[in-house]
Design an enzyme around this catalytic site. Structure first.
Site, mmCIF file in Angstrom:
data_model
loop_
_atom_site.group_PDB
_atom_site.id
_atom_site.type_symbol
_atom_site.label_atom_id
_atom_site.label_comp_id
_atom_site.label_asym_id
_atom_site.label_seq_id
_atom_site.Cartn_x
_atom_site.Cartn_y
_atom_site.Cartn_z
ATOM 1 N N GLY A 231 1.268 -1.302 -0.409
ATOM 2 C CA GLY A 231 -0.281 0.111 -0.546
ATOM 3 C C GLY A 231 0.717 1.426 0.039
ATOM 4 O O GLY A 231 2.209 1.202 0.697
ATOM 5 N N CYS B 142 5.970 -0.359 8.093
ATOM 6 C CA CYS B 142 5.484 1.287 7.057
ATOM 7 C C CYS B 142 6.850 1.888 6.025
ATOM 8 O O CYS B 142 8.110 2.531 6.491
ATOM 9 C CB CYS B 142 5.253 2.209 7.751
ATOM 10 S SG CYS B 142 4.860 3.878 6.559
ATOM 11 N N LEU B 143 6.381 1.686 4.439
ATOM 12 C CA LEU B 143 7.703 2.443 4.116
ATOM 13 C C LEU B 143 8.834 3.444 4.405
ATOM 14 O O LEU B 143 10.213 3.649 3.729
ATOM 15 C CB LEU B 143 7.172 2.724 2.155
ATOM 16 C CG LEU B 143 6.941 1.501 1.427
ATOM 17 C CD1 LEU B 143 6.134 1.535 0.277
ATOM 18 C CD2 LEU B 143 8.141 0.334 2.108
ATOM 19 N N HIS C 16 -4.626 1.667 7.109
ATOM 20 C CA HIS C 16 -3.153 2.645 7.392
ATOM 21 C C HIS C 16 -2.912 3.472 6.667
ATOM 22 O O HIS C 16 -2.311 4.386 7.300
ATOM 23 C CB HIS C 16 -2.033 0.954 7.142
ATOM 24 C CG HIS C 16 -0.223 1.221 7.353
ATOM 25 N ND1 HIS C 16 0.335 1.200 8.205
ATOM 26 C CD2 HIS C 16 -0.181 2.591 6.639
ATOM 27 C CE1 HIS C 16 1.826 1.164 8.157
ATOM 28 N NE2 HIS C 16 1.491 2.632 7.064
ATOM 29 N N GLU C 17 -3.312 2.807 5.399
ATOM 30 C CA GLU C 17 -3.110 4.065 4.430
ATOM 31 C C GLU C 17 -3.580 5.693 4.301
ATOM 32 O O GLU C 17 -3.425 6.730 4.276
ATOM 33 C CB GLU C 17 -3.258 3.384 2.852
ATOM 34 C CG GLU C 17 -2.748 1.938 2.461
ATOM 35 C CD GLU C 17 -1.004 3.246 2.943
ATOM 36 O OE1 GLU C 17 -0.143 4.171 3.110
ATOM 37 O OE2 GLU C 17 -0.657 1.397 2.725
ATOM 38 N N GLN D 219 3.267 9.679 1.144
ATOM 39 C CA GLN D 219 4.888 9.518 0.781
ATOM 40 C C GLN D 219 5.097 9.758 0.103
ATOM 41 O O GLN D 219 6.752 9.258 -0.045
ATOM 42 C CB GLN D 219 4.116 7.447 1.159
ATOM 43 C CG GLN D 219 3.408 7.424 2.520
ATOM 44 C CD GLN D 219 4.006 6.045 2.747
ATOM 45 O OE1 GLN D 219 2.388 5.375 2.310
ATOM 46 N NE2 GLN D 219 4.189 5.370 3.113
ATOM 47 N N HIS E 137 -2.155 7.627 6.389
ATOM 48 C CA HIS E 137 -1.188 8.590 6.228
ATOM 49 C C HIS E 137 -2.297 10.191 5.886
ATOM 50 O O HIS E 137 -1.603 10.881 5.499
ATOM 51 C CB HIS E 137 -0.720 7.949 5.050
ATOM 52 C CG HIS E 137 0.092 7.081 5.514
ATOM 53 N ND1 HIS E 137 1.637 7.427 6.480
ATOM 54 C CD2 HIS E 137 1.139 6.214 5.335
ATOM 55 C CE1 HIS E 137 2.466 6.484 6.793
ATOM 56 N NE2 HIS E 137 2.095 5.790 5.693
HETATM 57 ZN ZN LIG Z 1 2.764 3.526 6.031
#
Ligand SMILES: [Zn+2]
Length: 181
Positions: A54, A102-103, A144-145, A59, A148
């Site tokens: 995701g 998380c990236l 999660h996204e 991000q 963000h």
């Molecule tokens: Zn994340």
């Protein structure tokens, strides 16, 4: 959705914990044009490049309410791709613990408790308003996204004790230092 990008699609750099865009509330999307659709393709390509499941637009330093997911279908094991604009969660239900990463917060993973099913209203890349019910991995990634888009990171859901244990690692990320193995 079939694989929504190819080798020629531009990829972006994912920003890391400490970058101010990760803490901003992202802007509503009002224009659903080819630029938005191309940017969504670039997000899919970026997500694959970083081996994520995701990715939210903030991000890649674009604070707009857009996210993409690419998760294996639990039954067919084929990849399920979805681009989501302006998501709103309704009817969250149940609780479920799952390890998240998380990236934008590399090398940190921890268990997060979230609702395990939800209904989400959103707009497609064509500006069509839709509703979807999600459970399991898809519900987890969407939550999660969506966080963000509101400047919330998965570490915000951890207990004060867990966060205190991670504080050294987080400070090093903020300073742009790489993590020890
Ligand atoms: Zn994340």
């Amino acid at each position: 959705m079939t694989k929504p990008y190819d080798e020629t699609t531009k990829k972006h750099k994912v920003i890391i914990y400490g970058h101010p865009t990760l803490r901003k509330r992202a802007e509503e999307i009002t224009i659903f044009d080819d630029n938005l659709r191309e940017f969504a393709r670039e997000m899919f390509a970026t997500m694959e490049e970083y081996e994520g499941i995701g990715l939210a637009a903030p991000q890649v330093d674009r604070p707009i309410r857009l996210l993409v997911v690419g998760v294996p279908d639990e039954e067919t094991e084929e990849m399920f791709y979805m681009a989501v604009a302006n998501p709103v969660v309704k009817e969250p239900a149940g609780t479920y613990e799952m390890e998240e990463g998380c990236l934008s917060i590399p090398d940190i993973r921890d268990t997060v408790t979230r609702p395990d099913s939800l209904t989400m209203e959103y707009d497609t890349l064509e500006g069509e308003h839709k509703t979807i019910k999600a459970t399991g991995m898809l519900a987890r990634v969407l939550q999660h996204e969506i966080d963000h888009l509101n400047g919330i990171l998965f570490i915000d859901h951890l207990s004060p004790v867990r966060r205190a244990l991670l504080s050294g690692k987080l400070r090093r990320l903020e300073r742009g230092e790489s993590q020890e193995p």
